[in-house]
Design a protein around this motif. Structure first.
Motif, short mmCIF file in Angstrom:
data_model
loop_
_atom_site.label_atom_id
_atom_site.label_comp_id
_atom_site.label_asym_id
_atom_site.label_seq_id
_atom_site.Cartn_x
_atom_site.Cartn_y
_atom_site.Cartn_z
N THR A 15 17.84 -3.66 -2.82
CA THR A 15 17.44 -3.12 -4.12
C THR A 15 17.76 -1.64 -4.17
OG1 THR A 15 15.66 -4.75 -4.20
CG2 THR A 15 15.51 -2.92 -5.72
N ARG A 16 18.44 -1.22 -5.22
CA ARG A 16 19.02 0.11 -5.29
C ARG A 16 18.02 1.21 -5.67
NH1 ARG A 16 21.06 4.39 -5.21
NH2 ARG A 16 23.15 5.05 -5.79
N GLU A 17 16.87 0.83 -6.24
CA GLU A 17 15.92 1.83 -6.73
C GLU A 17 15.38 2.72 -5.61
OE1 GLU A 17 15.89 -1.47 -9.73
OE2 GLU A 17 15.97 -1.30 -7.56
N GLN A 18 15.30 4.02 -5.89
CA GLN A 18 14.79 4.98 -4.92
C GLN A 18 13.64 5.82 -5.48
OE1 GLN A 18 18.13 7.39 -3.71
NE2 GLN A 18 19.35 5.61 -3.09
N ARG A 19 13.44 5.77 -6.79
CA ARG A 19 12.41 6.57 -7.44
C ARG A 19 11.61 5.70 -8.40
NH1 ARG A 19 16.67 9.96 -6.46
NH2 ARG A 19 16.16 12.07 -5.74
N PHE A 53 15.05 -1.78 0.68
CA PHE A 53 15.20 -0.56 -0.10
C PHE A 53 15.70 0.55 0.81
CE2 PHE A 53 12.18 -2.95 -2.51
CZ PHE A 53 12.22 -2.50 -3.82
N CYS A 54 16.39 1.52 0.23
CA CYS A 54 16.69 2.77 0.92
C CYS A 54 16.06 3.89 0.11
CB CYS A 54 18.20 2.99 1.04
SG CYS A 54 18.62 4.58 1.81
N VAL A 55 15.07 4.55 0.70
CA VAL A 55 14.37 5.66 0.04
C VAL A 55 14.43 6.87 0.96
CG1 VAL A 55 12.23 6.43 -1.05
CG2 VAL A 55 12.82 3.99 -1.07
N PRO A 56 15.47 7.70 0.81
CA PRO A 56 15.61 8.87 1.68
C PRO A 56 14.47 9.86 1.47
CG PRO A 56 17.64 8.40 0.48
CD PRO A 56 16.56 7.58 -0.15
N ARG A 57 14.26 10.70 2.47
CA ARG A 57 13.19 11.69 2.41
C ARG A 57 13.31 12.60 1.19
NH1 ARG A 57 8.46 11.42 4.19
NH2 ARG A 57 7.94 12.18 2.13
N HIS A 58 14.54 12.99 0.84
CA HIS A 58 14.71 13.91 -0.29
C HIS A 58 14.29 13.27 -1.60
CE1 HIS A 58 18.31 12.06 -2.09
NE2 HIS A 58 18.72 11.83 -0.87
N SER A 63 10.22 13.72 -6.01
CA SER A 63 9.53 12.89 -7.00
C SER A 63 8.07 13.32 -7.16
CB SER A 63 9.57 11.42 -6.57
OG SER A 63 10.89 10.93 -6.53
N PRO A 64 7.59 13.41 -8.40
CA PRO A 64 6.18 13.72 -8.62
C PRO A 64 5.30 12.55 -8.19
CG PRO A 64 7.26 13.20 -10.70
CD PRO A 64 8.34 13.29 -9.66
N THR A 65 4.02 12.81 -8.06
CA THR A 65 3.09 11.79 -7.56
C THR A 65 3.13 10.51 -8.38
OG1 THR A 65 1.60 13.52 -6.74
CG2 THR A 65 0.67 11.32 -7.01
N GLY A 66 3.16 10.63 -9.70
CA GLY A 66 3.17 9.45 -10.56
C GLY A 66 4.35 8.54 -10.29
N GLU A 67 5.51 9.12 -10.06
CA GLU A 67 6.70 8.31 -9.78
C GLU A 67 6.59 7.62 -8.43
OE1 GLU A 67 10.66 8.98 -10.60
OE2 GLU A 67 10.35 10.54 -12.09
N ARG A 68 6.04 8.32 -7.45
CA ARG A 68 5.87 7.71 -6.13
C ARG A 68 4.90 6.53 -6.20
NH1 ARG A 68 3.64 12.14 -3.15
NH2 ARG A 68 4.08 13.65 -4.79
N MET A 69 3.88 6.65 -7.05
CA MET A 69 2.94 5.55 -7.22
C MET A 69 3.62 4.34 -7.86
SD MET A 69 -0.39 7.74 -8.48
CE MET A 69 -1.35 6.28 -8.86
N LEU A 162 5.24 7.88 1.38
CA LEU A 162 5.31 8.49 0.05
C LEU A 162 4.29 9.61 -0.14
CD1 LEU A 162 5.74 5.29 -2.17
CD2 LEU A 162 7.52 6.91 -1.49
N GLN A 163 3.51 9.87 0.89
CA GLN A 163 2.49 10.92 0.85
C GLN A 163 1.44 10.64 -0.23
OE1 GLN A 163 4.74 14.57 0.40
NE2 GLN A 163 5.60 14.44 2.45
N LEU A 164 1.01 9.38 -0.28
CA LEU A 164 -0.04 8.95 -1.20
C LEU A 164 -1.28 8.59 -0.38
CD1 LEU A 164 2.08 6.59 -3.50
CD2 LEU A 164 1.30 8.90 -4.05
N LYS A 165 -2.45 8.91 -0.90
CA LYS A 165 -3.69 8.62 -0.21
C LYS A 165 -4.08 7.17 -0.47
CE LYS A 165 -8.34 10.39 0.68
NZ LYS A 165 -9.34 11.43 0.33
#
Length: 212
Positions: A15-19, A53-58, A63-69, A162-165
Motif C-alpha cells: 500500500t503506497r500511502e505514507q501520510r 506499508f512504507c512510512v519513512p521517518r521523514h 505530518s501533524p498529529t491529526g494526520e498521523r492518527m 508515529l509518536q502517538l500516546k
C-alpha cells in the motif's frame, strides 16, 4: 478488482500511502472499504492476508498529529478485517508503487499517489519486476517496525512509531466509536461514508480493552 483473477496464489499487498491525508481514503470512501471486505474473504488464521506499508521517518516528522492518527486508523480498519499490517521505515522503498502479487509469477500494479494524479493499473509476469516486489514485501514482513503477535501489539507499536500516546488514543477512539462520527460529520456524497472511520475507532478501542 477486475485483474484479481490473474493471481494464482495467496496475495500480498503493498500500500503506497505514507501520510494520513492519503490513508483517509480507506476510512471515508465506500468503494475502498468494500474492497477490504471482499479481499479479506481470502484471509484465514493459518494464512492471513498481509498488507505492507512504507512510512519513512521523514513522513512522520512532517505530518501533524491529526494526520498521523488517520494513518493509524487506516491500519486499524485493515486489522479489523483480519488483514495483518506490516510497516517498514526504509526510505529507499518509499517510491515503490502500490501492488499486489501472488508470490509466484504475477503482479498487479495499481496506484495513483505520486503518479501526477493519474490512476494506472497493469498486470505483469516479468520476472525482474515480480522479484523486485517480492524483495520489497519480504523485507517489510521480516523487518517490520510494528511486528507483533496480535493486532493490538502491531497497532500499539505503530502508534509509538508515529509518536502517538496509545492509552489516550485508545480511550478516545472507544468513545468516538460508541457514539459514531455521523453526528459530527455527515458526508453528502453517496461515494463517502463514515462507516470505515467508525469501525476503525471501535476496533482500536476494543482491542485495547480486551488486551488482544
Amino acid at each position: 478488482r477486475r485483474h484479481a483473477s490473474a493471481l494464482t496464489d495467496h496475495p500480498v499487498y503493498w500500500t503506497r500511502e505514507q501520510r494520513g491525508e492519503e490513508a483517509a481514503t480507506w476510512l471515508l470512501f465506500d468503494h475502498k472499504h468494500q474492497y477490504l471486505r471482499e479481499t479479506s474473504i481470502r484471509a484465514d488464521d493459518r494464512s492471513p492476508l498481509v498488507r505492507a506499508f512504507c512510512v519513512p521517518r521523514h513522513a512522520v516528522d512532517d505530518s501533524p498529529t491529526g494526520e498521523r492518527m488517520l494513518l493509524l486508523l487506516a491500519l486499524a480498519l485493515m486489522e479489523s478485517h483480519g488483514i495483518r499490517t506490516v510497516v517498514t521505515d526504509i526510505a529507499e522503498l518509499a517510491g515503490t508503487p502500490g501492488f499486489v502479487f501472488d508470490r509466484r509469477r504475477t503482479a498487479i500494479t495499481a496506484t495513483w499517489i505520486g503518479a501526477d494524479g493519474i490512476w494506472y493499473a497493469d498486470v505483469t509476469d516479468n520476472r525482474t519486476t515480480v522479484r523486485g516486489y517480492d524483495d520489497a514485501a519480504g523485507y517489510a514482513i521480516n523487518h517490520s517496525i510494528n511486528d507483533g503477535p496480535s493486532p493490538r501489539a502491531r497497532l500499539r507499536a505503530f502508534a509509538e512509531y508515529l509518536q502517538l500516546k496509545w492509552s489516550t488514543l485508545a480511550v478516545r477512539c472507544a468513545e468516538l466509536g460508541e457514539w459514531g462520527a455521523a453526528g459530527i460529520a455527515q458526508p453528502r456524497s453517496r461515494l463517502l461514508s463514515v462507516d470505515g472511520f467508525d469501525r476503525a475507532c471501535r476496533y482500536l478501542g476494543s482491542v485495547d480493552q480486551r488486551g488482544d
